[in-house]
Scaffold this motif. Structure first.
Motif: not given
Lengths: 216, 229
Positions: A195-214
């Motif tokens: 669960m912790l790894a999932f949280d960290i992974l998605f927070l980190a990935v989103s930090y990088i790709v969110f700009e392109y998503a919006i």
């Protein structure tokens, strides 16, 4: 950090004013609990409680995530924010923060009602820990997928299609650790780690790709 | 103040802008004319950093937008048909939100000042979704002016406003020797309000010149000619 708080406060205020989704999600959760209460015998409940709770939270989560960017749609305020000196990551983390606030509140209320209806105390620290880790994972992945779904034609379809398969390990981990907590066993470090790894992974990935998503 | 070089933009296979070069000096007003679908709004959104160009560079106040978009955004504001206001928040809450984002000093005073100038002081406590289209437009302009931007990008700012409101608004937006780039279908008003004009059709700038020495009849003739081509 200041900008994240400014935007999260705005989202929370908008939800309190509009009462559009949190109230509906809460009603759904209560209704589901009442249905299960009538259909299950008391001898089954300890075994089935984790599945019931996380099935409710998964669907409630999708309903809530689907609404994440709704306040930005009416007058294209997301575009307005894109012209402001705000990093896209700040918009993402503000949505995660406000989403977490409402989802966690819904879960706490559901736990209370569950404990009363089924006469089984789920308000224990271990379950709060599981709920905390799972909710961070839910909103971090859900917010990213909601942003991706925003520019698609079938938004309501895209979000669950992306979210449910991705969140499956998180849901399994939450159900397993909740079962352990209700049986009085210590929580497995490996499942908590997932669960912790999932949280960290998605927070980190989103930090990088969110700009392109919006991006338009 | 604003330099755009080789701006191209495509949405999938649809080419919207085909290589736009622009230069607008400090304090100048450029009016962009063009038919619907010419790419005017997309160009403004690219200059406002809301949309990324497929190719080309924009420099605002010597800041390269590609490298430092957040820094560039401190100097600009965009007003479009979308007001960027949250309907469930009051006018004051909306303006307060944007003021905090832009780190405006003396927020209550600035909001009152703009509300007075733009004539909606008595509506500050009303929710944005209860305002008329014209009033929303005025609040949207106040939102854009909160941080005193040096560059103001206006997409058909006269739409939804009466003649008196347009004149009043124009006096306010032109304060502080502000640079303005606007799009409009109103050739007469655009010509009277600007120092430079451009005609944009099918993603290309067909004419870019000073407005001094050009009559309304001439611009109408040129516009018809370029749009028909």
């Amino acid at each position: 950090m200041k900008q994240i708080l400014i935007l999260a406060k705005k989202d929370i205020l908008l939800e309190f004013r509009g009462k559009e989704i949190t109230f509906s999600v809460l009603i759904f959760a209560i209704l589901a609990l009442i249905i299960f209460n009538f259909s299950l015998g008391s001898e089954d409940i300890k075994r089935l409680a984790p599945g019931i709770l996380w099935a409710i939270f998964s669907f409630a989560g999708i309903l809530h995530m689907d609404h994440t960017f709704a306040p930005e749609k009416a007058d294209d305020t997301l575009e307005g924010l894109r012209t402001c000196p705000i990093a896209p990551e700040a918009i993402y983390f503000s949505k995660v923060l406000s989403g977490f606030f409402f989802m966690f509140a819904i879960e706490i209320i559901t736990f209370i009602i569950f404990s009363v209806l089924f006469n089984l105390n789920v308000l224990i620290p271990q379950i709060f820990l599981v709920s905390l880790l799972a909710t961070i994972g839910f909103v971090s992945a859900g917010t990213l997928f909601a942003a991706i779904a925003l520019n698609t034609r079938a938004q309501e379809l895209v979000l669950p299609l992306l979210f449910l398969p991705t969140a499956t390990p998180l849901i399994i981990a939450a159900v397993t650790t909740t079962t352990e907590a209700l049986s009085g066993k210590p929580l497995s470090v490996s499942w908590l780690g997932i669960m912790l790894a999932f949280d960290i992974l998605f927070l980190a990935v989103s930090y990088i790709v969110f700009e392109y998503a919006i991006e338009e | 103040m604003v330099k755009a070089k080789g701006i191209r933009k495509s949405f999938g296979s649809k080419i919207v802008l085909r290589g736009i070069d622009l230069q607008v000096s400090e304090g100048e007003t450029l009016a962009i004319f063009g038919p619907n679908g010419a790419g005017k709004t997309t160009l403004l959104k690219i200059l406002a950093t809301a949309v990324k160009p497929s190719a080309g560079d924009v420099i605002i106040s010597d800041i390269p937008v590609k490298r430092e978009p957040l820094k560039a955004r401190r100097h600009l504001a965009l007003v479009t048909h979308q007001t960027y206001l949250y309907g469930q928040l009051t006018v004051r809450e909306n303006l307060d939100l944007y003021s905090r984002i832009y780190q405006v000093k003396d927020i209550p005073e600035r909001i009152t000042e703009l509300a007075e100038k733009l004539g909606f002081l008595e509506r500050l406590s009303d929710r944005a979704n209860t305002l008329s289209r014209g009033l929303k437009q005025r609040v949207s302009i106040a939102r854009a002016l909160l941080h005193k931007p040096r560059l103001l990008l206006l997409d058909e700012p006269e739409s939804g406003l009466d003649q008196e409101a347009i004149s009043r608004l124009w006096g306010i937006v032109k304060e502080d020797n502000r640079t303005i780039i606007l799009t409009t279908h109103n050739l007469e008003w655009g010509l009277a309000s600007s120092d430079k004009l451009a005609i944009l059709t099918r993603g290309n700038i067909k004419l870019l010149r000073e407005t001094a020495g050009i009559s309304e009849a001439e611009i109408k003739e040129l516009y018809s000619e370029f749009v028909k081509k």
